[in-house]
Design a protein around this motif. Sequence first.
Motif, PDB file in Angstrom:
ATOM      1  N   ASP A  90       0.825  -1.207   0.000  1.00 32.85           N
ATOM      2  CA  ASP A  90       0.000   0.000   0.000  1.00 32.85           C
ATOM      3  C   ASP A  90       0.864   1.263   0.000  1.00 32.85           C
ATOM      4  O   ASP A  90       0.541   2.241  -0.675  1.00 32.85           O
ATOM      5  CB  ASP A  90      -0.953   0.006   1.196  1.00 32.85           C
ATOM      6  N   GLU A  91       1.959   1.239   0.750  1.00 34.72           N
ATOM      7  CA  GLU A  91       2.847   2.403   0.782  1.00 34.72           C
ATOM      8  C   GLU A  91       3.590   2.562  -0.546  1.00 34.72           C
ATOM      9  O   GLU A  91       3.766   3.672  -1.043  1.00 34.72           O
ATOM     10  CB  GLU A  91       3.830   2.297   1.950  1.00 34.72           C
ATOM     11  N   ILE A  92       3.998   1.436  -1.129  1.00 29.40           N
ATOM     12  CA  ILE A  92       4.655   1.486  -2.445  1.00 29.40           C
ATOM     13  C   ILE A  92       3.679   2.054  -3.484  1.00 29.40           C
ATOM     14  O   ILE A  92       4.049   2.901  -4.297  1.00 29.40           O
ATOM     15  CB  ILE A  92       5.154   0.085  -2.861  1.00 29.40           C
ATOM     16  N   LEU A  93       2.445   1.588  -3.454  1.00 30.18           N
ATOM     17  CA  LEU A  93       1.418   2.076  -4.381  1.00 30.18           C
ATOM     18  C   LEU A  93       1.199   3.581  -4.191  1.00 30.18           C
ATOM     19  O   LEU A  93       1.073   4.321  -5.177  1.00 30.18           O
ATOM     20  CB  LEU A  93       0.116   1.305  -4.173  1.00 30.18           C
ATOM     21  N   ALA A  94       1.193   4.043  -2.953  1.00 27.89           N
ATOM     22  CA  ALA A  94       1.017   5.478  -2.691  1.00 27.89           C
ATOM     23  C   ALA A  94       2.187   6.277  -3.264  1.00 27.89           C
ATOM     24  O   ALA A  94       1.981   7.361  -3.839  1.00 27.89           O
ATOM     25  CB  ALA A  94       0.877   5.725  -1.191  1.00 27.89           C
ATOM     26  N   ILE A  95       3.398   5.758  -3.133  1.00 32.29           N
ATOM     27  CA  ILE A  95       4.568   6.440  -3.697  1.00 32.29           C
ATOM     28  C   ILE A  95       4.455   6.483  -5.217  1.00 32.29           C
ATOM     29  O   ILE A  95       4.643   7.531  -5.838  1.00 32.29           O
ATOM     30  CB  ILE A  95       5.876   5.753  -3.266  1.00 32.29           C
ATOM     31  N   GLY A  96       4.155   5.329  -5.821  1.00 33.15           N
ATOM     32  CA  GLY A  96       4.030   5.265  -7.280  1.00 33.15           C
ATOM     33  C   GLY A  96       2.947   6.186  -7.806  1.00 33.15           C
ATOM     34  O   GLY A  96       3.117   6.850  -8.835  1.00 33.15           O
ATOM     35  N   THR A  97       1.836   6.271  -7.102  1.00 30.35           N
ATOM     36  CA  THR A  97       0.744   7.155  -7.506  1.00 30.35           C
ATOM     37  C   THR A  97       1.177   8.614  -7.401  1.00 30.35           C
ATOM     38  O   THR A  97       0.921   9.409  -8.317  1.00 30.35           O
ATOM     39  CB  THR A  97      -0.503   6.883  -6.646  1.00 30.35           C
ATOM     40  N   ALA A  98       1.849   8.958  -6.315  1.00 29.89           N
ATOM     41  CA  ALA A  98       2.314  10.344  -6.138  1.00 29.89           C
ATOM     42  C   ALA A  98       3.324  10.724  -7.216  1.00 29.89           C
ATOM     43  O   ALA A  98       3.275  11.828  -7.767  1.00 29.89           O
ATOM     44  CB  ALA A  98       2.924  10.516  -4.746  1.00 29.89           C
ATOM     45  N   VAL A  99       4.223   9.814  -7.544  1.00 33.26           N
ATOM     46  CA  VAL A  99       5.213  10.080  -8.594  1.00 33.26           C
ATOM     47  C   VAL A  99       4.519  10.223  -9.945  1.00 33.26           C
ATOM     48  O   VAL A  99       4.816  11.139 -10.715  1.00 33.26           O
ATOM     49  CB  VAL A  99       6.296   8.975  -8.622  1.00 33.26           C
ATOM     50  N   ALA A 100       3.572   9.341 -10.241  1.00 32.37           N
ATOM     51  CA  ALA A 100       2.842   9.408 -11.514  1.00 32.37           C
ATOM     52  C   ALA A 100       2.127  10.743 -11.665  1.00 32.37           C
ATOM     53  O   ALA A 100       2.192  11.383 -12.723  1.00 32.37           O
ATOM     54  CB  ALA A 100       1.861   8.247 -11.618  1.00 32.37           C
TER      55      ALA A 100
END
Length: 146
Positions: A90-100
């Motif tokens: 979930d934290e990785i997904l949040a990082i990836g979403t923020a970067v995207a």
Amino acid sequence: MTDDEVTAYLETQRILNVATNGPSGHPHVVAMWYAVIDGAVKFWTFGKSQKVINLRRDPKMTCLVESGESYDQLKGVELVGTGRIIDDYDEILAIGTAVAIRYNGPGAASEAALPFIEAQARKRLGVAFHIERTVSWDHTKLGGAY
């Protein structure tokens, strides 16, 4: 730069040059996209990347963000500290979403795009940077006195 200027600078720049300690002791430097999330510099990367291997062995990390085409325009921030590897999906997904979103705009995290980000998150780890020391410079403040 003041603390507020450093924060604003990190939030507007695009490339984080990440240096970790390679297996031979030489620095391993790569350019990464990043996001500032809740005040922390974070990025995601493939789980088998050299920087992750290096951080597992030695969490020390230095990062550089810089800009300017001429001497009187040079600005930069060096961040010195440690990298914490994040393996929570979930934290990785949040990082990836923020970067995207940061690099490609709000549509990058649309309902149609989310499956791509989710698939990438399954192959990646996150890195949160714990900053111990910041060094900054801003030659635009020199006022021609260089």
